[in-house]
Design a protein around this motif. Sequence first.
Motif, short mmCIF file in Angstrom:
data_model
loop_
_atom_site.label_atom_id
_atom_site.label_comp_id
_atom_site.label_asym_id
_atom_site.label_seq_id
_atom_site.Cartn_x
_atom_site.Cartn_y
_atom_site.Cartn_z
N VAL A 8 0.79 -1.16 0.14
CA VAL A 8 -0.09 0.13 0.05
C VAL A 8 0.82 1.12 0.07
CG1 VAL A 8 -1.50 1.41 1.18
CG2 VAL A 8 -2.03 -1.27 1.08
N PHE A 10 1.28 5.77 -0.74
CA PHE A 10 0.61 7.02 -0.80
C PHE A 10 1.36 7.88 -1.76
CE2 PHE A 10 2.38 6.80 3.28
CZ PHE A 10 3.05 8.00 3.48
N ASP A 52 -2.44 10.86 -0.71
CA ASP A 52 -3.30 9.81 -1.44
C ASP A 52 -2.94 8.69 -1.00
OD1 ASP A 52 -4.96 11.87 -2.43
OD2 ASP A 52 -3.70 11.70 -4.37
N ARG A 54 -3.44 4.51 -1.84
CA ARG A 54 -4.06 3.35 -2.91
C ARG A 54 -3.20 1.96 -2.62
NH1 ARG A 54 -3.56 4.59 -9.01
NH2 ARG A 54 -3.53 2.31 -8.82
N GLU A 97 -8.78 -1.87 -7.28
CA GLU A 97 -7.71 -0.83 -7.48
C GLU A 97 -8.48 0.00 -8.53
OE1 GLU A 97 -3.54 -0.48 -9.78
OE2 GLU A 97 -3.80 -2.12 -8.44
N GLY A 98 -8.70 1.13 -8.20
CA GLY A 98 -9.33 1.99 -9.09
C GLY A 98 -11.00 1.71 -9.35
N ILE A 116 -10.62 2.40 0.73
CA ILE A 116 -10.61 3.93 0.56
C ILE A 116 -11.84 4.06 -0.51
CG2 ILE A 116 -9.69 5.82 -0.45
CD1 ILE A 116 -8.23 4.79 1.95
N GLY A 120 -12.65 9.40 -0.81
CA GLY A 120 -11.26 9.39 -0.17
C GLY A 120 -11.19 9.07 1.18
N LEU A 240 -13.34 2.40 -3.86
CA LEU A 240 -12.43 3.02 -5.01
C LEU A 240 -11.05 2.08 -4.89
CD1 LEU A 240 -11.50 4.89 -7.08
CD2 LEU A 240 -10.43 6.26 -5.21
N HIS A 241 -10.70 1.87 -3.72
CA HIS A 241 -9.56 0.72 -3.53
C HIS A 241 -9.89 0.08 -2.29
CE1 HIS A 241 -7.31 3.43 -6.09
NE2 HIS A 241 -7.18 4.49 -5.27
#
Length: 299
Positions: A8, A10, A52, A54, A97-98, A116, A120, A240-241
């Motif tokens: 993980v 950022f 961020d 992810r 992911e995404g 996430i 956010g 989102l993730h």
Amino acid sequence: GLWVFLAVFFAKVNYAEAAKLFTKEPVKGINVTHIINSNGPDVECIELGDVDVRPVLAWNRIGRLERVRSMVKRMRALAGINAGFFSEHRPIGFYMEGGVAHHFDNSDLPRSLFAIGVDGSPYVVSLKENVRMDLEITGSSISFRVQGVNTPIKNDRLVIYTKKWGPATKAEGALEFIVDKNGKVIDINPKANKKGSSIPEGGYVISVNGSPNSTTRIREEIKEGAEVKLNINGLPPGLLHAISAGPRLINDGEIVVKKHIKLEKIPPDIVAPASRSAIGIKKDGTILFVYVKHTKLSP
């Protein structure tokens, strides 16, 4: 260093800034606390600020190996931490992911999930055994249960393969439907060779392995030109993730590790003393990376 399949991280900073973390220089956006433990190994806690967060796969593929330091540098991230479990160098449970699910195995449930949201916001939820993925056909009330995403093909299983698996499915003997990025079936491979079917960019391949009798219904329902989509039931909306891990250690300030070892069916080798990492969320939403420094531990 430790070889891992997943980290993980950022991002939104350059590597020059990231390098400061490893040299203990101050880095904007994070706070590092070193905890000295007289009765065991030392612990370090990275408190994240306005950055961020992810997940990323080693070399962007399921089943690959890469050092965390390499992943941080490659992604031009500020820092990284190893995450998830290890099983044939692939994630266990759910990985998104995404907004796209790139790993799922219904045999790995239940698990805890760090996620996430699209806004956010971070949160941790429990994935229960009723979480399921279905393949739906536009204009039809019929759907098919998906047993896995980017997992090895087995008898009587329907598995989805994305580009995170590799260029081709490697699902020898399977019936395969090739789906483009718009969800349209553009080709059907009645029996894949050893290499399997090529996976289209932005799309995926539906791979079904079983006897002719067990695959008859899906053969009848999905034709070339059909439109299909994947639907995940039992997960919070707006992901989102996300990545499965566990066992959960703390919930709303309460230590729950013993309870979750049983609930998540964690094997003994996972709870044995070793250098471990964790990710947490403070009451104000701040994300924490916590890890035990690599050292010899007492049994």
